[in-house]
Design a protein around this motif. Structure first.
Motif, short mmCIF file in Angstrom:
data_model
loop_
_atom_site.label_atom_id
_atom_site.label_comp_id
_atom_site.label_asym_id
_atom_site.label_seq_id
_atom_site.Cartn_x
_atom_site.Cartn_y
_atom_site.Cartn_z
N ILE A 181 0.93 -1.42 0.03
CA ILE A 181 0.00 0.12 -0.03
C ILE A 181 0.85 1.26 -0.14
CG2 ILE A 181 -1.74 1.28 1.48
CD1 ILE A 181 -2.97 -1.24 2.22
N LYS A 182 1.84 1.19 0.66
CA LYS A 182 2.93 2.46 0.90
C LYS A 182 3.45 2.82 -0.41
CE LYS A 182 6.63 4.17 3.32
NZ LYS A 182 7.84 3.70 4.44
N ARG A 183 3.83 1.91 -1.04
CA ARG A 183 4.30 2.06 -2.64
C ARG A 183 3.27 2.31 -3.66
NH1 ARG A 183 8.09 -3.39 -4.10
NH2 ARG A 183 7.67 -2.39 -6.41
N ALA A 184 2.11 1.76 -3.53
CA ALA A 184 1.03 2.11 -4.65
C ALA A 184 0.81 3.73 -4.24
CB ALA A 184 -0.01 1.33 -4.34
N GLU A 185 0.51 3.82 -3.03
CA GLU A 185 -0.12 5.42 -2.68
C GLU A 185 0.87 6.47 -3.10
OE1 GLU A 185 -2.64 6.29 1.23
OE2 GLU A 185 -0.50 5.51 1.74
N ALA A 186 1.96 5.94 -2.84
CA ALA A 186 3.27 7.19 -3.35
C ALA A 186 3.04 7.30 -4.67
CB ALA A 186 4.40 6.71 -2.59
N LYS A 187 3.06 6.28 -5.65
CA LYS A 187 3.00 6.49 -6.89
C LYS A 187 1.54 7.27 -7.16
CE LYS A 187 4.61 5.94 -10.79
NZ LYS A 187 5.95 6.98 -11.43
N ALA A 188 0.52 6.66 -6.62
CA ALA A 188 -0.68 7.21 -7.29
C ALA A 188 -0.90 8.76 -6.81
CB ALA A 188 -1.97 6.63 -6.23
#
Length: 312
Positions: free
Chosen positions: A128-135
């Motif tokens: 989630i941390k990685r996806a949230e940052a890219k989103a």
């Protein structure tokens, strides 16, 4: 025109071919290449399962496609269309690649979900941390499913598989209530317990719910596939559990509720390694079938995705 909603379907990832195993292992080790011995061991595990690494990667592709089909079937009369994108933790397309593809397609709203029912800050939290940052970087508003470990359709799917295998034990002459059912999941470092992480408790809740649904009372939980680090990992490991049970138990059914498809940890750690130990101990060990593209599982995922979207 229907509103397009992106769904980032995340999972651990596997290499696409044998010559990609080293790069995959290096990524897992945060850029540190494995030793020759470590690489040979992992390559050997892939070679030991039928067809090498290719069925593993194709299976995730099929899950993502089946999920998109299920979502849109359940929303056939609605003004929205779900488009699924794959994002892998340790192989291409990486999590960031999946989000970038969404942005390229003009997706503005999305839901992220991991193909693992149980939350841990060390697993799901990292995705989630990685996806949230890219989103955020891509201008996409993304909501996330954190866990779905007690969804009724997930429990029903697991319980049906346990019941079918217990039927087979009975047909082979075993007494149903004497078959020891071992629920299992991927171990994590013990330090998660000090952090108040819900991973272990959620797994116990899933196991109890599946046992209740399948009418099983003779069960216990065990761990598998622990990493090799200096820190202690959650145990006991299934191989140790089998040794402890061997004097009194002849028949064992493994239900790896922490896994939802035929990963290396299922096809090798259970089907080869655990079965080899069981045979040496004169025990019969069987495993429930993985969920893979099971319709009930696809509907469970669809349900939590739609609920998350509606509550955004």
């Amino acid at each position: 025109m229907k509103t397009k909603i992106g769904v980032l379907v995340m999972s651990y990832g596997t290499p696409e071919s044998m010559d990609q195993v080293e790069a995959y292992y290096t990524h897992i080790r945060r850029g540190h290449p494995p030793t020759a011995e470590q690489l040979a061991e992992l390559v050997g595990r892939y070679e030991a399962i039928v067809g090498g690494v290719f069925p593993l990667r194709a299976n995730t592709d099929k899950q993502v496609a089946a999920l998109q089909d299920t979502l849109n079937r359940l929303n056939a009369g609605a003004d929205r269309e779900f488009v699924c994108y794959q994002g892998l933790k340790h192989a291409r397309p990486f999590i960031e690649d999946g989000v970038a593809e969404m942005a390229k397609d003009g997706i503005k709203d999305a839901v992220g979900i991991v193909l693992a029912p149980h939350y841990s800050v060390m697993s799901i939290g990292g995705y989630i941390k990685r996806a949230e940052a890219k989103a955020q970087e891509s201008g996409i508003r993304m909501s996330f499913v954190h866990s779905y470990h007690l969804h009724p359709k997930l429990i029903e799917a697991f319980a049906a598989r346990v019941s079918r295998k217990l039927d087979q034990f009975e047909e082979a002459g075993a007494k149903r209530n004497e078959v020891k059912v071992l629920f299992s999941a991927h171990s994590l470092p013990e330090k998660i317990l000090e952090m108040g992480d819900p991973y272990r408790d959620q797994l116990m809740e899933t196991s109890q719910a599946v046992a209740d649904k399948a009418g099983v009372s003779n069960w216990q939980f065990t761990w598998q596939s622990a990493g090799r680090t200096a820190d202690p990992w959650l145990g006991p490991d299934i191989l140790d559990t089998l040794k402890d049970l061997s004097p009194e138990v002849e028949d064992v059914l493994v239900a790896p509720v922490g896994f939802v498809s035929d990963h290396l940890e299922v096809l090798y750690d259970l089907d080869i390694e655990a079965k080899t130990i069981a045979k040496e101990l004169d025990m019969r060990l069987e495993r429930i079938e993985s969920l893979n593209t099971e319709p009930l599982y696809m509907e469970a995922l669809s349900d939590v995705i739609m609920n998350t979207w509606e509550k955004r």
